[in-house]
Design a protein around this motif. Structure first.
Motif, mmCIF file in Angstrom:
data_model
loop_
_atom_site.group_PDB
_atom_site.id
_atom_site.type_symbol
_atom_site.label_atom_id
_atom_site.label_comp_id
_atom_site.label_asym_id
_atom_site.label_seq_id
_atom_site.Cartn_x
_atom_site.Cartn_y
_atom_site.Cartn_z
ATOM 1 N N GLN A 178 -0.172 -3.642 -6.490
ATOM 2 C CA GLN A 178 -0.092 -2.183 -6.497
ATOM 3 C C GLN A 178 0.899 -1.703 -7.555
ATOM 4 O O GLN A 178 0.616 -0.767 -8.313
ATOM 5 C CB GLN A 178 0.311 -1.669 -5.113
ATOM 6 C CG GLN A 178 0.318 -0.143 -5.012
ATOM 7 C CD GLN A 178 0.625 0.321 -3.595
ATOM 8 O OE1 GLN A 178 0.824 -0.490 -2.697
ATOM 9 N NE2 GLN A 178 0.634 1.624 -3.394
ATOM 10 N N ALA A 179 2.058 -2.352 -7.620
ATOM 11 C CA ALA A 179 3.057 -1.957 -8.606
ATOM 12 C C ALA A 179 2.565 -2.241 -10.025
ATOM 13 O O ALA A 179 2.778 -1.434 -10.944
ATOM 14 C CB ALA A 179 4.367 -2.682 -8.342
ATOM 15 N N LYS A 180 1.920 -3.383 -10.235
ATOM 16 C CA LYS A 180 1.412 -3.718 -11.557
ATOM 17 C C LYS A 180 0.331 -2.727 -11.989
ATOM 18 O O LYS A 180 0.258 -2.344 -13.151
ATOM 19 C CB LYS A 180 0.867 -5.144 -11.564
ATOM 20 C CG LYS A 180 1.946 -6.211 -11.425
ATOM 21 C CD LYS A 180 1.373 -7.603 -11.274
ATOM 22 C CE LYS A 180 0.694 -8.058 -12.542
ATOM 23 N NZ LYS A 180 0.236 -9.472 -12.439
ATOM 24 N N ARG A 181 -0.481 -2.323 -11.026
ATOM 25 C CA ARG A 181 -1.519 -1.335 -11.327
ATOM 26 C C ARG A 181 -0.899 -0.019 -11.765
ATOM 27 O O ARG A 181 -1.369 0.641 -12.707
ATOM 28 C CB ARG A 181 -2.400 -1.131 -10.097
ATOM 29 C CG ARG A 181 -3.458 -0.046 -10.234
ATOM 30 C CD ARG A 181 -4.445 -0.358 -11.331
ATOM 31 N NE ARG A 181 -5.508 0.622 -11.389
ATOM 32 C CZ ARG A 181 -6.351 0.766 -12.396
ATOM 33 N NH1 ARG A 181 -6.243 -0.031 -13.459
ATOM 34 N NH2 ARG A 181 -7.297 1.679 -12.363
ATOM 35 N N ALA A 182 0.185 0.374 -11.117
ATOM 36 C CA ALA A 182 0.869 1.619 -11.478
ATOM 37 C C ALA A 182 1.428 1.536 -12.898
ATOM 38 O O ALA A 182 1.340 2.492 -13.680
ATOM 39 C CB ALA A 182 1.995 1.906 -10.481
#
Length: 216
Positions: A178-182
């Motif tokens: 999720q953080a990498k996607r952001a």
């Protein structure tokens, strides 16, 4: 009445071009006509911004006034901003302008020397690098070859420099989808990102690898 009028939906930076252009022409001892000068920026329905039009405006006035007697190729373009002393300088957005000129069929480009610009990767264009309006007058000979002072060949374009490798890469971050996607969305859309949290959660580790991800 004497004066300069720029039409074609110019913004403030383009409207101020008339003062820079006329000052540069006078500094270059050009024979500016004592009559009203109208500079038309086409297409008329699209807004124009950036002082990158200065150089082309000056060439147009010099051609009409007789300071440039040689033929200007139809597929030539002039990019750059003028100082009051007739020095030609680059502005923000030069590279996108060069790419756009290539798409519009421009084959001969006259501009000021710039560092860190990938000219060899823009194949099929002749580049004439000048620093002042005086250099432009001196470079013209009435032939297309007058532009080919610095020409980038196809062989040079097919041999780009070796890619740069880094020991810190975005793929080193395991999990945290999720953080990498952001962060990926941030990079693609050109947004800012604020990272907060307690110690040792990756506020330094992630940005270092994220920076390399953006460069790639």
């Amino acid at each position: 009445m004497e004066g300069v009028n720029i039409v074609g939906l110019p913004d403030a930076s383009v409207k101020e071009s008339k003062d820079r252009v006329m000052a540069a022409l006078y500094a270059n001892n050009c024979e500016v006509p004592d009559k009203k000068i109208v500079i038309n920026l086409s297409p008329a329905e699209q807004k124009k911004n950036s002082p990158i039009f200065d150089f082309a405006m000056a060439i147009g006035v010099m051609k009409e006034s007789g300071d440039l007697k040689e033929t200007i190729p139809d597929d030539a373009a002039f990019l750059g901003v003028l100082s009051l002393g007739s020095t030609i300088k680059p502005v923000d957005g030069m590279l996108p302008a060069i790419v756009a000129a290539k798409k519009e069929g421009v084959n001969h480009l006259c501009l000021t020397p710039m560092k860190d610009t990938p000219f060899p990767q823009i194949d099929g264009m002749d580049y004439c690098f000048v620093e002042t309006l005086h250099d432009v007058v001196a470079s013209f000979s009435g032939q297309l070859s007058s532009f080919a002072i610095t020409s980038i060949t196809s062989s040079e374009a097919k041999n780009p420099p070796e890619p740069v490798t880094y020991n810190k890469d975005f793929q080193h971050i395991l999990g945290h989808k999720q953080a990498k996607r952001a962060l990926e969305i941030t990079a693609v859309c050109g947004h800012n990102v604020l990272m907060t949290g307690p110690l040792e959660v990756g506020k330094v580790y992630w940005p270092k690898r994220f920076h390399r991800f953006c460069l790639s």
